[in-house]
Design a protein around this motif. Structure first.
Motif, PDB file in Angstrom:
ATOM      1  N   THR A  64       0.865  -1.191   0.000  1.00 25.49           N
ATOM      2  CA  THR A  64       0.000   0.000   0.000  1.00 25.49           C
ATOM      3  C   THR A  64       0.894   1.232   0.000  1.00 25.49           C
ATOM      4  N   ILE A  65       0.641   2.137  -0.949  1.00 26.06           N
ATOM      5  CA  ILE A  65       1.430   3.374  -1.013  1.00 26.06           C
ATOM      6  C   ILE A  65       0.626   4.496  -0.356  1.00 26.06           C
ATOM      7  N   ILE A  66       1.267   5.224   0.527  1.00 30.61           N
ATOM      8  CA  ILE A  66       0.649   6.405   1.137  1.00 30.61           C
ATOM      9  C   ILE A  66       1.557   7.606   0.894  1.00 30.61           C
ATOM     10  N   GLY A  67       0.914   8.753   0.587  1.00 29.21           N
ATOM     11  CA  GLY A  67       1.685   9.992   0.452  1.00 29.21           C
ATOM     12  C   GLY A  67       1.532  10.792   1.737  1.00 29.21           C
ATOM     13  N   GLY A  68       0.645  11.812   1.695  1.00 28.49           N
ATOM     14  CA  GLY A  68       0.394  12.611   2.904  1.00 28.49           C
ATOM     15  C   GLY A  68      -0.769  12.069   3.716  1.00 28.49           C
ATOM     16  N   GLY A  69      -1.477  11.044   3.199  1.00 32.76           N
ATOM     17  CA  GLY A  69      -2.604  10.460   3.944  1.00 32.76           C
ATOM     18  C   GLY A  69      -3.795  11.394   4.074  1.00 32.76           C
ATOM     19  N   SER A  70      -3.916  12.366   3.135  1.00 34.14           N
ATOM     20  CA  SER A  70      -4.990  13.361   3.272  1.00 34.14           C
ATOM     21  C   SER A  70      -6.225  13.017   2.443  1.00 34.14           C
ATOM     22  N   ASN A  71      -6.181  11.862   1.798  1.00 30.71           N
ATOM     23  CA  ASN A  71      -7.384  11.434   1.073  1.00 30.71           C
ATOM     24  C   ASN A  71      -7.678   9.978   1.397  1.00 30.71           C
ATOM     25  N   LEU A  72      -7.453   9.637   2.653  1.00 30.45           N
ATOM     26  CA  LEU A  72      -7.588   8.243   3.086  1.00 30.45           C
ATOM     27  C   LEU A  72      -8.617   8.108   4.178  1.00 30.45           C
ATOM     28  N   GLY A  82      -1.204  17.181   0.826  1.00 26.34           N
ATOM     29  CA  GLY A  82      -0.753  15.929   0.231  1.00 26.34           C
ATOM     30  C   GLY A  82       0.460  16.085  -0.656  1.00 26.34           C
ATOM     31  N   THR A  83       0.770  14.974  -1.318  1.00 22.05           N
ATOM     32  CA  THR A  83       1.987  14.900  -2.134  1.00 22.05           C
ATOM     33  C   THR A  83       1.679  15.089  -3.617  1.00 22.05           C
ATOM     34  N   THR A  84       2.734  15.402  -4.364  1.00 24.47           N
ATOM     35  CA  THR A  84       2.589  15.579  -5.818  1.00 24.47           C
ATOM     36  C   THR A  84       2.244  14.250  -6.487  1.00 24.47           C
ATOM     37  N   ILE A  92      -6.692  15.884  -8.795  1.00 25.23           N
ATOM     38  CA  ILE A  92      -7.167  16.913  -7.847  1.00 25.23           C
ATOM     39  C   ILE A  92      -7.688  18.145  -8.588  1.00 25.23           C
ATOM     40  N   GLY A  93      -8.670  18.769  -7.990  1.00 27.04           N
ATOM     41  CA  GLY A  93      -9.278  19.925  -8.644  1.00 27.04           C
ATOM     42  C   GLY A  93      -9.803  20.918  -7.629  1.00 27.04           C
ATOM     43  N   ALA A  94      -9.837  22.185  -8.017  1.00 25.81           N
ATOM     44  CA  ALA A  94     -10.428  23.236  -7.179  1.00 25.81           C
ATOM     45  C   ALA A  94     -10.588  24.482  -8.034  1.00 25.81           C
ATOM     46  N   CYS A 140       3.188   2.472  -9.020  1.00 29.61           N
ATOM     47  CA  CYS A 140       3.353   3.529  -8.012  1.00 29.61           C
ATOM     48  C   CYS A 140       3.901   4.737  -8.774  1.00 29.61           C
ATOM     49  N   ILE A 141       3.332   5.892  -8.538  1.00 30.96           N
ATOM     50  CA  ILE A 141       3.799   7.105  -9.231  1.00 30.96           C
ATOM     51  C   ILE A 141       5.079   7.605  -8.551  1.00 30.96           C
ATOM     52  N   THR A 142       6.105   7.859  -9.367  1.00 31.44           N
ATOM     53  CA  THR A 142       7.393   8.273  -8.795  1.00 31.44           C
ATOM     54  C   THR A 142       7.726   9.730  -9.108  1.00 31.44           C
ATOM     55  N   ILE A 173      -9.455  32.077   0.748  1.00 27.30           N
ATOM     56  CA  ILE A 173     -10.791  31.438   0.757  1.00 27.30           C
ATOM     57  C   ILE A 173     -10.709  30.072   1.418  1.00 27.30           C
ATOM     58  N   ARG A 174      -9.672  29.311   1.042  1.00 24.69           N
ATOM     59  CA  ARG A 174      -9.577  27.943   1.556  1.00 24.69           C
ATOM     60  C   ARG A 174      -9.359  27.942   3.063  1.00 24.69           C
ATOM     61  N   SER A 175      -8.477  28.853   3.551  1.00 21.32           N
ATOM     62  CA  SER A 175      -8.235  28.808   5.008  1.00 21.32           C
ATOM     63  C   SER A 175      -9.438  29.280   5.799  1.00 21.32           C
TER      64      SER A 175
HETATM   65  C1  FAD Z   1      -8.428  20.051   4.165  1.00 21.44           C
HETATM   66  C2  FAD Z   1      -8.384  19.261   2.876  1.00 21.44           C
HETATM   67  C3  FAD Z   1      -8.750  19.881   1.687  1.00 21.44           C
HETATM   68  C4  FAD Z   1      -8.708  19.173   0.480  1.00 21.44           C
HETATM   69  N1  FAD Z   1      -9.077  19.814  -0.672  1.00 21.44           N
HETATM   70  C5  FAD Z   1      -9.059  19.162  -1.852  1.00 21.44           C
HETATM   71  C6  FAD Z   1      -9.440  19.823  -3.061  1.00 21.44           C
HETATM   72  O1  FAD Z   1      -9.770  21.006  -3.068  1.00 21.44           O
HETATM   73  N2  FAD Z   1      -9.422  19.117  -4.205  1.00 21.44           N
HETATM   74  C7  FAD Z   1      -9.029  17.808  -4.235  1.00 21.44           C
HETATM   75  O2  FAD Z   1      -9.025  17.242  -5.330  1.00 21.44           O
HETATM   76  N3  FAD Z   1      -8.665  17.142  -3.120  1.00 21.44           N
HETATM   77  C8  FAD Z   1      -8.658  17.780  -1.923  1.00 21.44           C
HETATM   78  N4  FAD Z   1      -8.298  17.129  -0.764  1.00 21.44           N
HETATM   79  C9  FAD Z   1      -7.937  15.703  -0.827  1.00 21.44           C
HETATM   80  C10 FAD Z   1      -6.400  15.441  -0.871  1.00 21.44           C
HETATM   81  O3  FAD Z   1      -5.685  16.547  -0.392  1.00 21.44           O
HETATM   82  C11 FAD Z   1      -5.921  15.122  -2.282  1.00 21.44           C
HETATM   83  O4  FAD Z   1      -6.616  14.018  -2.795  1.00 21.44           O
HETATM   84  C12 FAD Z   1      -4.415  14.802  -2.309  1.00 21.44           C
HETATM   85  O5  FAD Z   1      -3.972  14.674  -3.638  1.00 21.44           O
HETATM   86  C13 FAD Z   1      -4.050  13.546  -1.521  1.00 21.44           C
HETATM   87  O6  FAD Z   1      -2.635  13.475  -1.455  1.00 21.44           O
HETATM   88  P1  FAD Z   1      -1.925  12.535  -0.422  1.00 21.44           P
HETATM   89  O7  FAD Z   1      -0.468  12.539  -0.705  1.00 21.44           O
HETATM   90  O8  FAD Z   1      -2.301  12.913   0.968  1.00 21.44           O
HETATM   91  O9  FAD Z   1      -2.559  11.134  -0.821  1.00 21.44           O
HETATM   92  P2  FAD Z   1      -2.912   9.882   0.151  1.00 21.44           P
HETATM   93  O10 FAD Z   1      -4.096  10.243   0.973  1.00 21.44           O
HETATM   94  O11 FAD Z   1      -1.698   9.428   0.867  1.00 21.44           O
HETATM   95  O12 FAD Z   1      -3.328   8.801  -0.916  1.00 21.44           O
HETATM   96  C14 FAD Z   1      -4.521   8.921  -1.657  1.00 21.44           C
HETATM   97  C15 FAD Z   1      -4.620   7.754  -2.655  1.00 21.44           C
HETATM   98  O13 FAD Z   1      -3.557   7.859  -3.604  1.00 21.44           O
HETATM   99  C16 FAD Z   1      -2.722   6.712  -3.571  1.00 21.44           C
HETATM  100  N5  FAD Z   1      -1.342   7.192  -3.738  1.00 21.44           N
HETATM  101  C17 FAD Z   1      -0.713   8.127  -3.000  1.00 21.44           C
HETATM  102  N6  FAD Z   1       0.521   8.337  -3.480  1.00 21.44           N
HETATM  103  C18 FAD Z   1       0.660   7.521  -4.565  1.00 21.44           C
HETATM  104  C19 FAD Z   1       1.705   7.288  -5.493  1.00 21.44           C
HETATM  105  N7  FAD Z   1       2.887   7.918  -5.404  1.00 21.44           N
HETATM  106  N8  FAD Z   1       1.504   6.364  -6.473  1.00 21.44           N
HETATM  107  C20 FAD Z   1       0.324   5.708  -6.579  1.00 21.44           C
HETATM  108  N9  FAD Z   1      -0.704   5.886  -5.725  1.00 21.44           N
HETATM  109  C21 FAD Z   1      -0.536   6.787  -4.729  1.00 21.44           C
HETATM  110  C22 FAD Z   1      -2.950   6.074  -2.198  1.00 21.44           C
HETATM  111  O14 FAD Z   1      -2.673   4.685  -2.215  1.00 21.44           O
HETATM  112  C23 FAD Z   1      -4.429   6.383  -2.001  1.00 21.44           C
HETATM  113  O15 FAD Z   1      -5.199   5.441  -2.714  1.00 21.44           O
HETATM  114  C24 FAD Z   1      -8.315  17.813   0.452  1.00 21.44           C
HETATM  115  C25 FAD Z   1      -7.932  17.190   1.664  1.00 21.44           C
HETATM  116  C26 FAD Z   1      -7.964  17.911   2.871  1.00 21.44           C
HETATM  117  C27 FAD Z   1      -7.548  17.234   4.135  1.00 21.44           C
END
Ligand code: FAD
Length: 361
Positions: free
Chosen positions: A61-69, A130-132, A140-142, A190-192, A231-233
């Motif tokens: 399982t790959i995790i980046g910043g864990g912000s979409n989990l 999160g991560t790139t 991602i979109g906004a 896995c995206i590098t 706006i976001r904050s």
């Molecule tokens: C306060 C807040 C606001 C947000 N606003 C937005 C927004 O406006 N628009 C939006 O689109 N999202 C938003 N998000 C969601 C989130 O920030 C994005 O989806 C972000 O891209 C997740 O990045 P991450 O590194 O934390 O991914 P993670 O949560 O770590 O992973 C998300 C998914 O991607 C997979 N993954 C992660 N890294 C890789 C990799 N290198 N290769 C393959 N798979 C991978 C993981 O396995 C998992 O399935 C928001 C989140 C928060 C907490």
């Protein structure tokens, strides 16, 4: 591959460890463990970790910043935290610049870097945590911009063979909060690294979310970036202060007939044309169904934005899953619209969440 059986922090790059909590690696701050855990800071280390997991026949399982989990149980197999770093750029013709960013780089820092250089295209995506490397996963979109519009190609490593290659953006299956990385390539790549093609001339998108009204001073790249951040904050909770994973539901897409039916019943319905269909504002649907600010056990619906579910005090995901089920049922009953979750659930559950039948306050 070195393997440590230590159950204590700190975690060590490149070393496989056991008994590591994922609390710090998911912004909902749920307290589950990885069976095996490692940080990958270089491509070489990532390759070694994948080879080790293959050899041990472990799921990865790959995790980046864990912000979409939404982690809802301990994760079996090897959890790799992607921390690959490095940014480089080169001039392209035609007022374009190529920006290549390693997958573990913080996304907001990349946006800041582009803005500081005077490169246009991703400024509306500021402050998305999160991560790139995860940005292409759900595209991602906004504020009317999706990252797909700025991506030229994505570098991936094949999780089994260890081969590294580039995939063109047009082949990534990008769609609204979706891509092949979330679908058929989920367990394959896995995206590098991600290569962006940015513009050196202004091409602002200002027509969404009141962005144009929030710009103070000249219409410049820096001021657009600042307006997005402001706006976001004001609207979204900072996960470092209140655990959340941003929008919990996607905006539902409905056909024109369903849209007309809803508009007749709810004249204030918030919706946007989306191709031949309409996108409904999920936050509005949830808010109007009475959920904004509600609490259920130690979780709740954020008081300023009904699309965001927050965790005040829970260590497990059970209450959140139950709250999600209640919101979905209530929205379906009121509008006949099925809400779909945005964050990725790990690991995938086959059982239904337990509903303790406790009251909502
Ligand atoms: C306060 C807040 C606001 C947000 N606003 C937005 C927004 O406006 N628009 C939006 O689109 N999202 C938003 N998000 C969601 C989130 O920030 C994005 O989806 C972000 O891209 C997740 O990045 P991450 O590194 O934390 O991914 P993670 O949560 O770590 O992973 C998300 C998914 O991607 C997979 N993954 C992660 N890294 C890789 C990799 N290198 N290769 C393959 N798979 C991978 C993981 O396995 C998992 O399935 C928001 C989140 C928060 C907490």
């Amino acid at each position: 591959m070195t393997r440590s059986l230590s159950t204590t922090q700190p975690v060590r790059p490149g070393v496989v460890q056991q008994g590591i909590s994922l609390l710090a690696y998911n912004t909902f701050r749920f307290h589950y463990q990885a069976e095996y855990f490692a940080l990958a800071e270089t491509l070489e280390s990532l390759k070694e970790l994948l080879a080790w997991a293959n050899h041990q026949q472990l799921e990865v399982t790959i995790i980046g910043g864990g912000s979409n989990l939404l982690i809802s149980a301990d994760i079996r197999g090897l959890v790799i935290i992607n921390q690959l770093s490095g940014i480089k750029s080169r001039e392209l013709g035609n007022n374009r610049v190529s920006l290549t960013v390693a997958a573990g780089e913080n996304w907001h820092h990349v946006v800041e870097h582009a803005v500081n250089q005077g490169w246009f295209g991703i400024e509306n995506l500021a402050l998305i945590p999160g991560t790139t490397g995860a940005a292409p996963v759900q595209n991602i979109g906004a504020y009317g911009v999706e990252v797909k519009d700025a991506i030229a190609r994505v570098q991936v490593i094949d999780r089994i063979s260890g081969d590294v290659y580039w995939v063109l953006a047009v082949d990534c299956g990008f769609a609204y909060r979706d891509s092949h990385f979330k679908g058929k390539w989920k367990d394959k790549y896995c995206i590098t690294s991600v290569e962006f093609s940015l513009k050196k001339r202004s091409d602002f998108v200002l027509s969404y979310g009141g962005l144009a009204n929030q710009i103070t001073g000249d219409l410049s790249l820096l001021n657009v970036f600042r307006a997005v951040c402001k706006i976001r904050s004001e609207k979204l909770p900072d996960p470092n202060e209140l655990a959340n994973s941003g929008s919990f539901f996607k905006n539902p897409i409905v056909d024109p007939a369903k849209h007309d039916e809803l508009k007749a019943a709810f004249p204030n319905l918030v919706s946007f044309p989306f191709g031949d269909d309409y996108k409904l504002a999920a936050g509005w649907l949830i808010d109007q169904a009475g959920w904004k600010g509600k609490k259920y056990q130690g979780v709740g619906v954020y008081e300023k934005q009904a699309l965001v579910l927050v965790n005040y005090s829970e260590e497990s995901a059970q209450a959140l899953l139950a709250l999600e089920a209640k919101i979905k049922a209530s929205v379906f009953e009121r509008y006949g619209v099925e809400l779909e979750r945005e964050p990725v659930q790990l690991p995938l559950l086959t059982t239904n969440p337990i509903d303790h039948g406790e009251s909502i306050s």
